[in-house]
Every structure is written in structure tokens, then in C-alpha cells.
Design a protein around this motif. Structure first.
Motif, PDB file in Angstrom:
ATOM      1  N   GLU A 101      40.113  17.951  36.236  1.00 33.23           N
ATOM      2  CA  GLU A 101      39.059  18.846  35.237  1.00 33.23           C
ATOM      3  C   GLU A 101      38.450  20.307  36.389  1.00 33.23           C
ATOM      4  OE1 GLU A 101      35.985  18.272  32.963  1.00 33.23           O
ATOM      5  OE2 GLU A 101      37.971  17.273  33.369  1.00 33.23           O
ATOM      6  N   ALA A 102      38.550  20.926  37.038  1.00 31.34           N
ATOM      7  CA  ALA A 102      37.294  21.418  37.467  1.00 31.34           C
ATOM      8  C   ALA A 102      38.353  22.631  36.824  1.00 31.34           C
ATOM      9  CB  ALA A 102      37.025  21.914  39.049  1.00 31.34           C
ATOM     10  N   GLY A 151      37.772  28.833  30.902  1.00 30.11           N
ATOM     11  CA  GLY A 151      36.694  29.464  30.240  1.00 30.11           C
ATOM     12  C   GLY A 151      36.237  31.011  30.471  1.00 30.11           C
ATOM     13  N   LEU A 152      36.629  30.693  31.961  1.00 25.83           N
ATOM     14  CA  LEU A 152      35.557  32.305  32.439  1.00 25.83           C
ATOM     15  C   LEU A 152      36.386  33.574  32.532  1.00 25.83           C
ATOM     16  CD1 LEU A 152      35.015  30.718  36.124  1.00 25.83           C
ATOM     17  CD2 LEU A 152      33.078  30.063  33.827  1.00 25.83           C
ATOM     18  N   THR A 153      35.940  34.470  32.026  1.00 27.44           N
ATOM     19  CA  THR A 153      36.446  35.724  32.644  1.00 27.44           C
ATOM     20  C   THR A 153      36.993  36.437  33.632  1.00 27.44           C
ATOM     21  OG1 THR A 153      34.782  37.083  32.694  1.00 27.44           O
ATOM     22  CG2 THR A 153      35.180  37.020  30.898  1.00 27.44           C
ATOM     23  N   ASP A 154      38.460  36.728  34.117  1.00 25.33           N
ATOM     24  CA  ASP A 154      38.607  37.172  35.413  1.00 25.33           C
ATOM     25  C   ASP A 154      37.764  37.598  36.670  1.00 25.33           C
ATOM     26  OD1 ASP A 154      41.050  36.781  34.860  1.00 25.33           O
ATOM     27  OD2 ASP A 154      41.284  39.262  34.146  1.00 25.33           O
ATOM     28  N   LYS A 172      28.408  28.362  31.403  1.00 26.38           N
ATOM     29  CA  LYS A 172      29.034  28.207  31.513  1.00 26.38           C
ATOM     30  C   LYS A 172      30.301  26.862  31.562  1.00 26.38           C
ATOM     31  CE  LYS A 172      31.512  33.021  29.478  1.00 26.38           C
ATOM     32  NZ  LYS A 172      32.495  34.126  29.467  1.00 26.38           N
ATOM     33  N   LEU A 173      29.895  26.350  32.691  1.00 31.30           N
ATOM     34  CA  LEU A 173      30.519  25.545  32.958  1.00 31.30           C
ATOM     35  C   LEU A 173      29.217  24.489  33.383  1.00 31.30           C
ATOM     36  CD1 LEU A 173      31.639  27.090  36.871  1.00 31.30           C
ATOM     37  CD2 LEU A 173      32.871  26.708  34.709  1.00 31.30           C
ATOM     38  N   ASP A 174      28.365  24.766  32.786  1.00 35.22           N
ATOM     39  CA  ASP A 174      27.083  23.175  32.727  1.00 35.22           C
ATOM     40  C   ASP A 174      26.914  22.757  34.118  1.00 35.22           C
ATOM     41  OD1 ASP A 174      25.981  21.476  31.108  1.00 35.22           O
ATOM     42  OD2 ASP A 174      26.730  20.236  31.098  1.00 35.22           O
ATOM     43  N   CYS A 175      26.819  23.515  35.108  1.00 32.50           N
ATOM     44  CA  CYS A 175      25.692  23.472  36.775  1.00 32.50           C
ATOM     45  C   CYS A 175      24.285  23.981  35.758  1.00 32.50           C
ATOM     46  CB  CYS A 175      26.446  24.520  37.177  1.00 32.50           C
ATOM     47  SG  CYS A 175      28.588  23.883  38.057  1.00 32.50           S
ATOM     48  N   ASP A 176      24.279  22.907  37.252  1.00 24.21           N
ATOM     49  CA  ASP A 176      22.441  23.441  37.379  1.00 24.21           C
ATOM     50  C   ASP A 176      22.108  24.731  38.267  1.00 24.21           C
ATOM     51  OD1 ASP A 176      21.712  21.102  35.529  1.00 24.21           O
ATOM     52  OD2 ASP A 176      21.664  19.628  36.575  1.00 24.21           O
TER      53      ASP A 176
END
Length: 220
Positions: A148-149, A155-158, A197-201
Motif C-alpha cells: 500500500e505504501a 505518484g511522487l517524482t524522483d 500528494k500522500l494525503d498525510c497530516d
């Protein structure tokens, strides 16, 4: 000065933490609490920058107090203290907005560093706590978390992955910038973008995702 609140039901623990923190010229222990309810009430009436909360406390435990502090004193950065290192406690603490997680046998200089890091707005994951959490990951559930991680990181760039990997190592924006030959402001922009992008708080959630995904720093 960094104003600190110590919450632990054991007087000797509070005294030991106070002695360590007051040895630093930029840290002042402004209050102590014997349980989570007292910690929340104290934070309402006392100017506090960082709160150190024991997880296991009477009346109100540290994790509940953490959630209450998020509503009562949202400006206070919270570091959780425990004699354990279970992943579930880490995840619950992170989910409630903790700035970090420390074991009670943490070395004095690491404790001071964690308080300074939290006060500066950075996340801090105790290496000892992280090792104990990582030791629990060899399971089917860990495989699912890893998959999942990795899906979320796809979707992240390098460059974003490079920054995230250093977050996973617990580096501050300034330290990450030095490693990647970037300005601190640029790293801060990348961190903000990564969290979105990661939907992290917060940074700790992102750091745990990086560890779940097995993301390794790749320094230029």
C-alpha cells in the motif's frame, strides 16, 4: 527559550527528564503534570511550546491527552514517551498529530535534540523506537502495508522521493537540504507537496510511509 511541559505519573521520571532538559540553555521546564487530564488543563493555562506525554498514565492516558491537546492547545507540539515501542502506539500517536515518539531509556542528548526538533516544527522518531517497530514488520500484514505504501508513493517524482527518504531518516528540512544540495526553503516546499500528494497530516505519517515502502535515501 523552548517552554516544556512534562506529564508522567512517576515523580522520579519527571525529575530525571527535568534535570536533563534544564541542562540545555535554550530549554525551560515550565510545568509538570501527573496524568493526562492535568496535562491538558495545564496546557490551557500555561504557555507551552512542547509537551512530553507518557502513554501510560492514570485518569487520562497519554494518547487521549494528545487528542485533547489538539483541540485545547493546538499550538503545542507533543512528543510521546513510553517504555514500549509497539507500532500500534506509534500509529495512534501519529494519527492524533504527535510530533514524535521516544522511549524512556532515550539518551539525554537525544531527548534534548527531540525537543528542539519538535519546537522547530520537525518530526522526530526515536531510532530505538523505530527499530522496535521495524522488528515487528516481518508479517503478512507488513507485506500489505508495504504494498500500500509503495502504491501511494508511485505518484511522487524522483526528487520528491529523495526528500521523503530523508524524512524517513528523521532529518530536518535544513539537514535534508544539506544532503541534497538544496535550500531549506526549497525542501520545505517539497515537503508540503509530498504531504498533499500522500494525503498525510504531518511529517511523521510521511516518514512511516517511507519506512513501510522500504524507501532508501539516495544522496547525490
Amino acid at each position: 527559550m523552548i517552554r516544556v511541559l512534562i506529564a508522567d505519573d512517576e515523580p522520579l521520571i519527571r525529575a530525571g527528564i527535568r534535570m536533563i532538559l534544564t541542562s540545555a540553555e535554550d530549554i525551560e521546564v515550565v510545568a509538570e503534570a501527573r496524568d493526562g487530564r492535568e496535562a491538558v488543563d495545564t496546557a490551557r493555562s500555561t504557555a507551552v511550546d512542547v509537551a512530553l506525554l507518557d502513554i501510560q498514565m492514570p485518569v487520562m492516558d497519554g494518547l487521549t491527552a494528545l487528542a485533547e491537546l489538539g483541540r485545547a492547545a493546538p499550538g503545542v507540539r507533543v512528543l510521546m514517551l513510553t517504555t514500549f515501542g509497539e507500532r500500534d502506539n506509534v500509529l495512534r500517536a501519529v494519527g492524533h498529530g504527535s510530533a514524535g515518539f521516544l522511549l524512556k531509556d532515550t539518551a539525554p542528548q537525544e531527548l534534548i535534540h527531540a525537543v528542539r526538533s519538535a519546537a522547530a516544527g520537525n518530526a522526530y522518531l526515536s531510532p530505538a523506537a523505530t527499530r522496535r517497530v521495524v522488528d515487528t514488520l516481518a508479517s503478512p500484514a507488513a507485506t500489505v502495508r508495504g504494498e500500500e505504501a509503495r502504491r501511494r508513493l508511485a505518484g511522487l517524482t524522483d526528487r520528491e522521493r529523495q526528500v521523503l527518504a530523508l524524512l524517513g531518516e528523521g532529518l530536518s528540512n535544513a539537514d535534508a537540504g544539506a544532503r541534497l544540495h538544496m535550500s531549506e526553503a526549497t525542501v520545505k516546499t517539497y515537503v508540503s507537496r509530498i504531504l498533499t500528494k500522500l494525503d498525510c497530516d504531518n511529517r511523521v505519517q510521511a516518514a512511516l510511509l517511507a519506512r513501510d515502502a522500504g524507501l532508501e535515501p539516495c544522496v547525490e
